[in-house]
Design a protein around this motif. Structure first.
Motif, mmCIF file in Angstrom:
data_model
loop_
_atom_site.group_PDB
_atom_site.id
_atom_site.type_symbol
_atom_site.label_atom_id
_atom_site.label_comp_id
_atom_site.label_asym_id
_atom_site.label_seq_id
_atom_site.Cartn_x
_atom_site.Cartn_y
_atom_site.Cartn_z
ATOM 1 N N GLU A 158 0.836 -1.202 0.000
ATOM 2 C CA GLU A 158 0.000 0.000 0.000
ATOM 3 C C GLU A 158 0.873 1.255 0.000
ATOM 4 O O GLU A 158 0.611 2.206 -0.736
ATOM 5 N N LEU A 159 1.913 1.241 0.789
ATOM 6 C CA LEU A 159 2.833 2.370 0.871
ATOM 7 C C LEU A 159 3.541 2.581 -0.470
ATOM 8 O O LEU A 159 3.612 3.710 -0.973
ATOM 9 N N ARG A 160 4.026 1.513 -1.074
ATOM 10 C CA ARG A 160 4.692 1.613 -2.377
ATOM 11 C C ARG A 160 3.744 2.144 -3.452
ATOM 12 O O ARG A 160 4.117 3.029 -4.232
ATOM 13 N N ASN A 161 2.549 1.588 -3.508
ATOM 14 C CA ASN A 161 1.586 2.022 -4.524
ATOM 15 C C ASN A 161 1.201 3.486 -4.349
ATOM 16 O O ASN A 161 1.098 4.229 -5.321
ATOM 17 N N SER A 162 1.016 3.891 -3.120
ATOM 18 C CA SER A 162 0.680 5.284 -2.854
ATOM 19 C C SER A 162 1.837 6.211 -3.204
ATOM 20 O O SER A 162 1.638 7.285 -3.777
ATOM 21 N N LYS A 212 2.215 7.021 -6.895
ATOM 22 C CA LYS A 212 1.222 7.965 -7.433
ATOM 23 C C LYS A 212 1.312 9.351 -6.791
ATOM 24 O O LYS A 212 0.611 10.268 -7.214
ATOM 25 N N ALA A 213 2.135 9.508 -5.790
ATOM 26 C CA ALA A 213 2.134 10.719 -4.971
ATOM 27 C C ALA A 213 2.417 11.998 -5.751
ATOM 28 O O ALA A 213 1.845 13.043 -5.446
ATOM 29 N N ASN A 214 3.280 11.953 -6.748
ATOM 30 C CA ASN A 214 3.625 13.172 -7.478
ATOM 31 C C ASN A 214 2.620 13.543 -8.559
ATOM 32 O O ASN A 214 2.780 14.568 -9.220
ATOM 33 N N LEU A 215 1.600 12.742 -8.746
ATOM 34 C CA LEU A 215 0.629 13.015 -9.807
ATOM 35 C C LEU A 215 -0.328 14.153 -9.464
ATOM 36 O O LEU A 215 -0.832 14.827 -10.355
ATOM 37 N N SER A 216 -0.584 14.348 -8.169
ATOM 38 C CA SER A 216 -1.482 15.428 -7.748
ATOM 39 C C SER A 216 -1.264 15.726 -6.270
ATOM 40 O O SER A 216 -0.699 14.903 -5.542
ATOM 41 N N ASN A 217 -1.746 16.877 -5.839
ATOM 42 C CA ASN A 217 -1.649 17.219 -4.418
ATOM 43 C C ASN A 217 -2.482 16.265 -3.563
ATOM 44 O O ASN A 217 -2.097 15.935 -2.445
ATOM 45 N N ALA A 218 -3.619 15.821 -4.095
ATOM 46 C CA ALA A 218 -4.462 14.872 -3.358
ATOM 47 C C ALA A 218 -3.723 13.555 -3.165
ATOM 48 O O ALA A 218 -3.779 12.959 -2.079
ATOM 49 N N LYS A 270 11.192 -1.574 -11.867
ATOM 50 C CA LYS A 270 10.895 -1.393 -13.293
ATOM 51 C C LYS A 270 9.836 -0.317 -13.513
ATOM 52 O O LYS A 270 9.961 0.496 -14.428
ATOM 53 N N ARG A 271 8.799 -0.316 -12.665
ATOM 54 C CA ARG A 271 7.757 0.724 -12.783
ATOM 55 C C ARG A 271 8.350 2.104 -12.534
ATOM 56 O O ARG A 271 8.018 3.070 -13.216
ATOM 57 N N GLN A 310 -1.069 14.049 -0.507
ATOM 58 C CA GLN A 310 -1.661 14.027 0.832
ATOM 59 C C GLN A 310 -2.038 12.607 1.238
ATOM 60 O O GLN A 310 -1.831 12.208 2.387
ATOM 61 N N ALA A 311 -2.567 11.833 0.305
ATOM 62 C CA ALA A 311 -2.920 10.437 0.604
ATOM 63 C C ALA A 311 -1.682 9.642 1.002
ATOM 64 O O ALA A 311 -1.720 8.857 1.961
ATOM 65 N N PHE A 312 -0.578 9.832 0.272
ATOM 66 C CA PHE A 312 0.670 9.146 0.616
ATOM 67 C C PHE A 312 1.144 9.556 2.008
ATOM 68 O O PHE A 312 1.529 8.704 2.815
ATOM 69 N N ILE A 313 1.125 10.838 2.299
ATOM 70 C CA ILE A 313 1.553 11.326 3.614
ATOM 71 C C ILE A 313 0.710 10.680 4.713
ATOM 72 O O ILE A 313 1.239 10.216 5.727
ATOM 73 N N ASN A 314 -0.604 10.612 4.500
ATOM 74 C CA ASN A 314 -1.500 10.005 5.492
ATOM 75 C C ASN A 314 -1.180 8.527 5.706
ATOM 76 O O ASN A 314 -1.143 8.047 6.839
ATOM 77 N N ILE A 315 -0.951 7.806 4.613
ATOM 78 C CA ILE A 315 -0.626 6.380 4.723
ATOM 79 C C ILE A 315 0.712 6.191 5.440
ATOM 80 O O ILE A 315 0.848 5.330 6.302
ATOM 81 N N ALA A 316 1.686 7.013 5.093
ATOM 82 C CA ALA A 316 3.005 6.907 5.734
ATOM 83 C C ALA A 316 2.921 7.197 7.226
ATOM 84 O O ALA A 316 3.545 6.505 8.036
#
Length: 158
Positions: free
Chosen positions: A21-25, A28-34, A140-141, A37-43
């Motif tokens: 979940e942390l890796r997936n978030s 995607k973190a740099n794609l938008s401010n939302a 690779k991703r 924020q979601a990544f920060i919350n998960i971390a």
């Protein structure tokens, strides 16, 4: 004995799903401010002292500067110091190097936190073959969208 084995298996699966979940978030973190924020919350929800999770938490501190109105410089400095200390203690951890490479690629150059791009890229490329399948796929991703890793270098990641 079976109970202990069951407990250890459940713990591993629980930890792995948190890491996924942390890796997936993070991806995607740099794609938008939302997404940031979601990544920060998960971390922030992650507990424990695992070095990889701690590395993602340091990246979250740095990324928080992107979306906050507060003292951005302090957030970047604290996060970067934490990430550097973790890597200094675990210099052979490829995922920590990947986190630092991605942070340094995406942070504005004026900040001056971009001194390890070549070093981390070389380390990742040289140690890629030694990783498990999940981590190889994650690398690779990342490489597919990386500004630092060239097309020729991406082709070597099999």
């Amino acid at each position: 004995m079976k109970l202990l084995l069951s407990f250890l298996t459940a713990f591993f699966i629980f930890f792995q799903s948190d890491l996924d979940e942390l890796r997936n978030s993070y991806a995607k973190a740099n794609l938008s401010n939302a997404n940031t924020q979601a990544f920060i919350n998960i971390a922030e929800k992650q507990s424990g002292s695992d070095v990889i999770i701690t590395g993602y938490k340091a990246a979250a501190q740095i990324m928080e500067a992107k979306i906050t109105k507060g003292n951005r410089k302090a957030l970047v400095k604290t996060g970067a110091t934490n990430l550097e200390n973790i890597i200094k203690s675990n210099p052979n951890n490829i995922e920590l190097r990947l986190i630092r490479l991605s942070v340094q690629e995406n942070i504005p150059k004026i900040v001056g936190y971009n001194k390890n791009l070549k070093e981390d890229k070389t380390f990742i490329l040289n140690n890629y073959g030694k990783q498990n399948t999940a981590l190889k796929n994650y690398i690779k991703r990342f490489a597919a969208q990386s500004k630092t890793i060239t097309a020729e270098e991406r082709a070597t990641l099999k």
